[in-house]
Design a protein around this motif. Sequence first.
Motif, short mmCIF file in Angstrom:
data_model
loop_
_atom_site.label_atom_id
_atom_site.label_comp_id
_atom_site.label_asym_id
_atom_site.label_seq_id
_atom_site.Cartn_x
_atom_site.Cartn_y
_atom_site.Cartn_z
N ASN A 81 1.24 -16.41 -1.81
CA ASN A 81 0.12 -16.99 -1.06
C ASN A 81 0.43 -18.37 -0.47
O ASN A 81 -0.26 -18.81 0.45
CB ASN A 81 -1.12 -17.09 -1.95
N SER A 130 -1.59 -9.86 9.73
CA SER A 130 -2.28 -9.33 8.55
C SER A 130 -2.15 -7.80 8.50
O SER A 130 -2.05 -7.21 7.42
CB SER A 130 -3.75 -9.76 8.53
N ASN A 177 -4.90 -5.98 -0.88
CA ASN A 177 -4.98 -6.04 -2.34
C ASN A 177 -5.39 -4.72 -2.99
O ASN A 177 -5.17 -4.52 -4.18
CB ASN A 177 -5.97 -7.13 -2.76
N GLN A 189 0.62 -19.11 3.18
CA GLN A 189 -0.59 -19.41 3.95
C GLN A 189 -0.74 -20.91 4.18
O GLN A 189 -1.26 -21.34 5.22
CB GLN A 189 -1.84 -18.90 3.22
N TRP A 226 -0.18 -5.66 5.65
CA TRP A 226 -0.81 -4.50 5.04
C TRP A 226 0.13 -3.29 5.07
O TRP A 226 0.27 -2.58 4.09
CB TRP A 226 -2.13 -4.20 5.76
N GLN A 278 -6.99 -8.67 4.72
CA GLN A 278 -6.60 -9.37 3.48
C GLN A 278 -7.20 -8.70 2.25
O GLN A 278 -6.60 -8.69 1.18
CB GLN A 278 -7.02 -10.83 3.55
N GLN A 279 -8.40 -8.15 2.39
CA GLN A 279 -8.96 -7.36 1.29
C GLN A 279 -8.09 -6.12 1.08
O GLN A 279 -7.72 -5.78 -0.03
CB GLN A 279 -10.38 -6.84 1.62
N THR A 316 -9.81 -11.12 7.71
CA THR A 316 -10.38 -11.16 6.36
C THR A 316 -10.41 -9.76 5.75
O THR A 316 -10.13 -9.58 4.56
CB THR A 316 -11.80 -11.76 6.40
N ARG A 335 6.92 -11.35 2.67
CA ARG A 335 5.92 -12.33 3.15
C ARG A 335 6.60 -13.57 3.69
O ARG A 335 6.12 -14.18 4.65
CB ARG A 335 4.97 -12.65 2.00
N ASN A 341 -13.27 -10.94 -3.91
CA ASN A 341 -12.84 -11.39 -2.58
C ASN A 341 -13.70 -10.86 -1.45
O ASN A 341 -13.69 -11.40 -0.35
CB ASN A 341 -11.39 -10.98 -2.34
#
Lengths: 370, 370, 370, 370
Positions: C93, A298, A93, C96, A302, A89-90, A86, C305, B93
Motif C-alpha cells: 500500500n 486500478s 481485496n 499509494q 485487479w 480497490q474493493q 474505489t 504493485r 472498506n
Amino acid sequence: MSTPPGTNYWDYIRVEDLLSLQGGYERDERKLGNDEVMFIVVHQVYELWFKLILRELTTARDLFMKEPVPDVELAAAARSFRRVVTIFQQAVNHFQVMETMTTRDYLEFRDQLIPASGFQSAQLREIEILLGLDDDRRVPLGKESSYKQALKMGQGEPAPALDRVEARLAGGPPLKEVLYRWLSRTPVDGPSDPKVVRRFLEKFIASMRDEVARRVEIAVEKALTPADVERLRERYETEVRNAASFLLAEDDPSADEETREKRQAIRAGLVFIESYRELPRLAWPREILDAVIDMEQSMLIWRQRHARMVERVIGRRMGTGGSAGVDYLDQTALRYRIFSDIWAVRTVLLRKPVVPPIAHAEDYGFRVED
Amino acid sequence: MSTPPGTNYWDYIRVEDLLSLQGGYERDERKLGNDEVMFIVVHQVYELWFKLILRELTTARDLFMKEPVPDVELAAAARSFRRVVTIFQQAVNHFQVMETMTTRDYLEFRDQLIPASGFQSAQLREIEILLGLDDDRRVPLGKESSYKQALKMGQGEPAPALDRVEARLAGGPPLKEVLYRWLSRTPVDGPSDPKVVRRFLEKFIASMRDEVARRVEIAVEKALTPADVERLRERYETEVRNAASFLLAEDDPSADEETREKRQAIRAGLVFIESYRELPRLAWPREILDAVIDMEQSMLIWRQRHARMVERVIGRRMGTGGSAGVDYLDQTALRYRIFSDIWAVRTVLLRKPVVPPIAHAEDYGFRVED
Amino acid sequence: MSTPPGTNYWDYIRVEDLLSLQGGYERDERKLGNDEVMFIVVHQVYELWFKLILRELTTARDLFMKEPVPDVELAAAARSFRRVVTIFQQAVNHFQVMETMTTRDYLEFRDQLIPASGFQSAQLREIEILLGLDDDRRVPLGKESSYKQALKMGQGEPAPALDRVEARLAGGPPLKEVLYRWLSRTPVDGPSDPKVVRRFLEKFIASMRDEVARRVEIAVEKALTPADVERLRERYETEVRNAASFLLAEDDPSADEETREKRQAIRAGLVFIESYRELPRLAWPREILDAVIDMEQSMLIWRQRHARMVERVIGRRMGTGGSAGVDYLDQTALRYRIFSDIWAVRTVLLRKPVVPPIAHAEDYGFRVED
Amino acid sequence: MSTPPGTNYWDYIRVEDLLSLQGGYERDERKLGNDEVMFIVVHQVYELWFKLILRELTTARDLFMKEPVPDVELAAAARSFRRVVTIFQQAVNHFQVMETMTTRDYLEFRDQLIPASGFQSAQLREIEILLGLDDDRRVPLGKESSYKQALKMGQGEPAPALDRVEARLAGGPPLKEVLYRWLSRTPVDGPSDPKVVRRFLEKFIASMRDEVARRVEIAVEKALTPADVERLRERYETEVRNAASFLLAEDDPSADEETREKRQAIRAGLVFIESYRELPRLAWPREILDAVIDMEQSMLIWRQRHARMVERVIGRRMGTGGSAGVDYLDQTALRYRIFSDIWAVRTVLLRKPVVPPIAHAEDYGFRVED
C-alpha cells in the motif's frame, strides 16, 4: 410482484429475492457446501460492482460526447472515475475471500462448472468495450474464434451475456474515443489549431534535447568512464528520438496526414496539461487525466491480483472455460491497455524548470475569492 | 424458471436475476440516479457477505455443540472464523464506496426511505443472535419497545426480517454458549475438575502478587518519589484484586455456587491456553481463541467505521428509522461485546517467566515427524 | 551517546536520530521539497520493514535446520511467516503514498539520484538470498555482470550493501533448502523411505488417471461434439503426463537417481500434506505450507504493485540505475519464484473423494480434550 | 560524517544509520527478541509518517495564511491534505503488524518501558497543535497537570519532545484558524459582508422550515398514527431550531457580536460551498472541504483503530505512561474533533431542489475549452 412494496429495508434492498440466488445449478443451496456458496457470492458481488462501474462509465462517456464539454460538469466526470477506482480497490481485496478456500476444497465442485467460466461475465466485457479496448488487443481464448463465441457456450438458449455485449457494442462510441477527441481540442498555448500544436510540440522536443545534453554533462562530471558516457548518451538519444516520434505521431507510418494531425493534437494536449498543471484553467483537465490513469491502473491491479488468486487456488490448470488459466490472465493484465497515450506521455515529460515557458498564461487563470 | 439451467456462468451465478434487483421502491432503475443505485448495491453486497458469515458461524456453532469437540475439526472452526474476519475486512472498506456520495446528493433520495432503516437488516440481527449477544446489552432504538418491533415497521405484511430473527432465536444455542462450555472442559494441568481449576487459579493469582511486588521495586529503583511509588502500588493492587475477583468469578455476587464454578472453569481454561501457548496440544485451542478475538474485533471495527461513514455522509441527523444515528452506532460498537471473558483475560495475563510452571507438560505434546 | 538513555519514548524509539536522516545528499532537509522528503521516507519505511522480515526469516530458517524440527516450534515458524505476510501487505500500500507525487514533480529531483537505484537495497537482495532465490533466475540488469556489481556502484567506498549481501551469502543455507529437507522427511502413509514414497506417488497418479476418464465421460454426457471431446481428452492426458513427470521428478533428465529420490520425497510430502489436510498431525505442516504460499504470493504482489507505481510515476524510462525500469520489475515479479514445487503441487491435487485412502490414519491423530 | 556522501542508495536513504536505531534501551538489538524489534520499528515507522504529515500541514497552513489565498495554489493544498489521508490510511493498517504479537509476548518486555509511553510522541502532539486542537478538549492523562508534563517524564534531560511541542506552539497559528478565516471570506452570493451573510442564512433557514412541513405531510400520507406524526414534527422542529441556532451562531451566548458575525460568515461559507457544489468557481473550495473532512476522519479512524489494537494486545491495563489505556484512547478519538463546524454543517444541509436559488450564478463560472 403484484402488491406494492412496503417502505421497509427488505423491500427496498430486495433482500429475500437476493438471498434466494445462491442455489447453484441445482437451485438448492442446502446441497452446497460453504465453499461453493462463497464462490457464488463472490462472483455475485463482482457483478454488482461491475454494474455500478458501467453506470459511472456511461455517465462519463455521455458527458465527453458533448462538444464543448460543459466545464461545470468536468468535476462530475472526475467523481465518476474516482468511484470506479474505489470500487476496483474493493474488488481487488475480494480475492482474499476466495483464497480462504483451499485447492482441494475447490476441486470438490469445480468439474461440474465446466464449461462455464468467469470469462462469460458479460459485464466485464462490457466494461472493456465501453472503455474502448481494441479488439485486436484481445488475447485469444482456447478454441473460440472470438470472445463473443465464448458468450454463447453452455447448452442455454438464449445467451443473455451475448445480448448484453451486442447491445453495448451498438450503444455508442467508447470513452476513449470521446475523451481523446476532447483532449485534442485542448488549447495548447494558443487556439486549437494544427500549426499551434506543431509549434508547441517542436518547442517541447527542443527542450528535451537540451535536457539530454545537460544529463550527459552531469555524467561526465560524475567521472563515469568515456565508454559509460557514450553508452548513456546513446540511450538518452534513443529516448528523445522515440519521444519525438511519439509526439509527432510518426510512430505509425501507415497513418494518413489527418490522423497524424489528430494524434498530434491529442498528445500535445496531454503534454500541455501535465506540464502546466498549476494553471487554474487546467485544474479539472488535470484531475480528469489523473483519475483516468488511476482508474486504468486500478483495473490492471485487479487483473494481476486475479491471476495471483487463480494460481494459488487452482494452480496452473486449464481454465474451466478452456483458457490457459493463469497465463491468460497475466497476459491480459499487461496487454489490455486502453489509454495508451496517457500512459506513454509519462515517459516524455520534462521537469518543470526546463518546460518551455508559455506565452499566454493569463488565459489559463480563474479566481475563487473576489 | 421451468427450463433447467444451462451450464454457463449466467445461469450459475444468476446474473440476470441479480441485476434486476436494483430498481428501488419503484422497481425501475432508470428512474434512479447513480448514487441511489450505488446505495442499494452497497447494502446488497453487505447482505451477501452477511449470508456467508451466518453459514460459517452456524458451521462453527454446530461443531462446538459436540461433546467432546472432535479435535480433527478444530482446524475447520478456525478456518470458519478466519473467513468471517476476511469478510468483515472487506465490509469495512465498502464504506469508502458510500463516501463517494456527498451529503447533498444523499438527501436527494433520503426522505423517501423513511421509515425504512439499515436497522431492519435481519441478517445483522441474526449474526448477533448466533454469536450470543445478550438482549440486555442492546441499545434501545427510538420508540420501539424492542429491536423486534423495528423489524415489523413499514406497511408491509408479512415481515420476512422478523421471521428470520424468530427462526434464528429458535435455532439452537448461540456460539458463545457452546464455545464457553468447551472452554470450561479444558484440562488445566490436570483432569477437568473444580478443585484442579481452583488450585490452578490460586497459583496463578499468587504469581500475580509476586509480579506486583517486583514492579513496585522497579519503580523505587527508577527513583520515583515515594508518593508516586505509593500511588503506583495502589493501582497495581487494585489491578490484582480485580483480576482475582474476575478469575474466581466473584465479580457477580448474585451467581450461585454452580454458576461460579462454571465461570471459574471457563476463565481458567482461557488463562491456561493463553499462558502455555507453546504446548502442542493447545495449538488449536489457541488458534480458536485468537480467531474469535480477531472476529469480534473485526466486527467492532466495522461498527465504528459504520458510525464514521454515517457521520460523514449524513451528519448527526436522526436516522431514517428513528434512531439517534451516529451516537447510536458508536454506542453499539463498544457495548455489543459478546466474548467478554476472552477479552477480559488479556488484562490478567502474566509474562512467560512468571507464569507458574505446569506439572504435567508431557500430557500436552504431539509429534509431526517420526 | 555517552549518557545512558532515559526511560522515555524518545530515547527508546531514537526519535531524534531517526528524524535527522531525511536530508538527502546534501544532508539538509530544508533544501528539499515535500516530495523528495516523502520519497526518502517511503524508502526508509521499506528498509525498516525489510529488517523485520529478515529477522523473522532467519528465525524460521534456523528452526528448520534442526533435524527433527521440534514440533512444538512449528507454530512459531508459522507465526513468523504470517508476520512477513502482514508486513508485505503494508508495503504494497505504500506505493499509494509514492503515487501522490506527480511525474513532473518527481523529475524535479530525479536526475541527481543517478546512478543510485532502489536496486541497491541490500536488504531486498538479502531477503531473496535468505529465501533461496536461484542466481540463474535473476534478470540481468543493464551493463552489470551480476547483481553484486550494482551494489558497488556510486563513488562511495566502502559499499555496505555489498558487505551485507556477502555476509548473508556466507550465513548458512537458505530457507528453501532446509524447508524442502524437512518436507522430504514427511511420513507419507508409512515410514520415511523411498519405496514408500514411490508407492504413494503411483497410487496417486493412478487416481489421477481415473479422474480424467470420469471427466471425459462427463464431457460426452454434456453432449459436446466428438471433436471437442477428443480435444479435451488430449488436454487432460497431457495434464496427467505432466503431473506424473513432476511427481516422479522425471521433469529434469539431468538429475541423478539420488536427486530424483529426494525430489520425489519432497513432492510426495507436499501432495500428502495437502491431500489429507484434516489429519490432526498434519495440521501444522499444512499451516506452514499455507503460510509459505501466502508469503511468496504477498511478495509477488508487492513486486507487481511496484511495477505499477513506477510505470505511473516515472513512465517507461530507463531506471536511474540503468535498468529497463518497468519491464525489469514486471519480469522479476513472475520469474523470481522460489518455492516452485509448493506452487506446482496445486496443479496436481485431486478432489477429496478420489484421493487414495490412506492405510495408517491412526498415526496421524492427536487430541485436545481428554 | 566528514567524507561527502556517495551517489548511491545507501548514502541517500541513510540505510546504515537507519538500521542502527533498533537497539532499545540497551542499544544492542542482539539482546532483543523479534517482538521487541518489531515494536520499536512500528513506532519508528509512525514517527516517519508523522514527519511527512507535519510538512504537508505546514505547507497548507502557510498557504491559507495568505490573504487572499492565491487560487492557483488551492489545488496544492488539496494535494497536501490528500497525501495526509493516504498516510493515515497506511498508518491504520500498521496496527495489524503490532497484533501479530501476543499479549503474553508483549508482557515479556513491557515493564521495562515504564514510565515511557507512546503519549510522549511529540510529533503526534505537534500534529494536533498544528491542526488546531483546543487545549480544553484534551482528556486529562493520569496525574499530569497537562500533556506537556508528560513530555518531560523519564530521567532524561533535556526533553526533546517538549522542545518540539514548544516550538510548534510558538510557530504560528493553527490550520483551523487560517482555514476558517479563509472560509469566512467566501462570497456567499454577493460581496463578503455581514448583511449579505445574514440574508443568505435567513433564506436558507426558511427553506429548512418548508422542508419540515413537507416531511410532516409525507408522514401523514404514509398513514402514521397522529401520535407518531406529532412526535416526528417535534423532532424535526427541534432539528430546525438547532440548525438555525448553529447557523446564526446563537449556540454560544457568551460570544460578542463581532465573534458571532465571524462565525456566521464561516458557517454561511460552508453551507454555500456545500450547497452549490457544481458551480465551477467553488470547485476547489469544495475539494478543500472534502479533503479536510477526509483528513480528520482518517485521523479519527486511526485513533479508534489504535484503541482496538491496545485492547487486543494489552487488555484494559493501565498504560505504561499511567493513562487509563483503552478508555483514554477511545475518548480522545471522539473528543479530539478539530474542524467541528465543517462536520456540523453536514447536519443542516438541504437536498438540492429546495436549496434557495442564487442570484449571481454567473459570478461563479469558469471555462476550460475556448
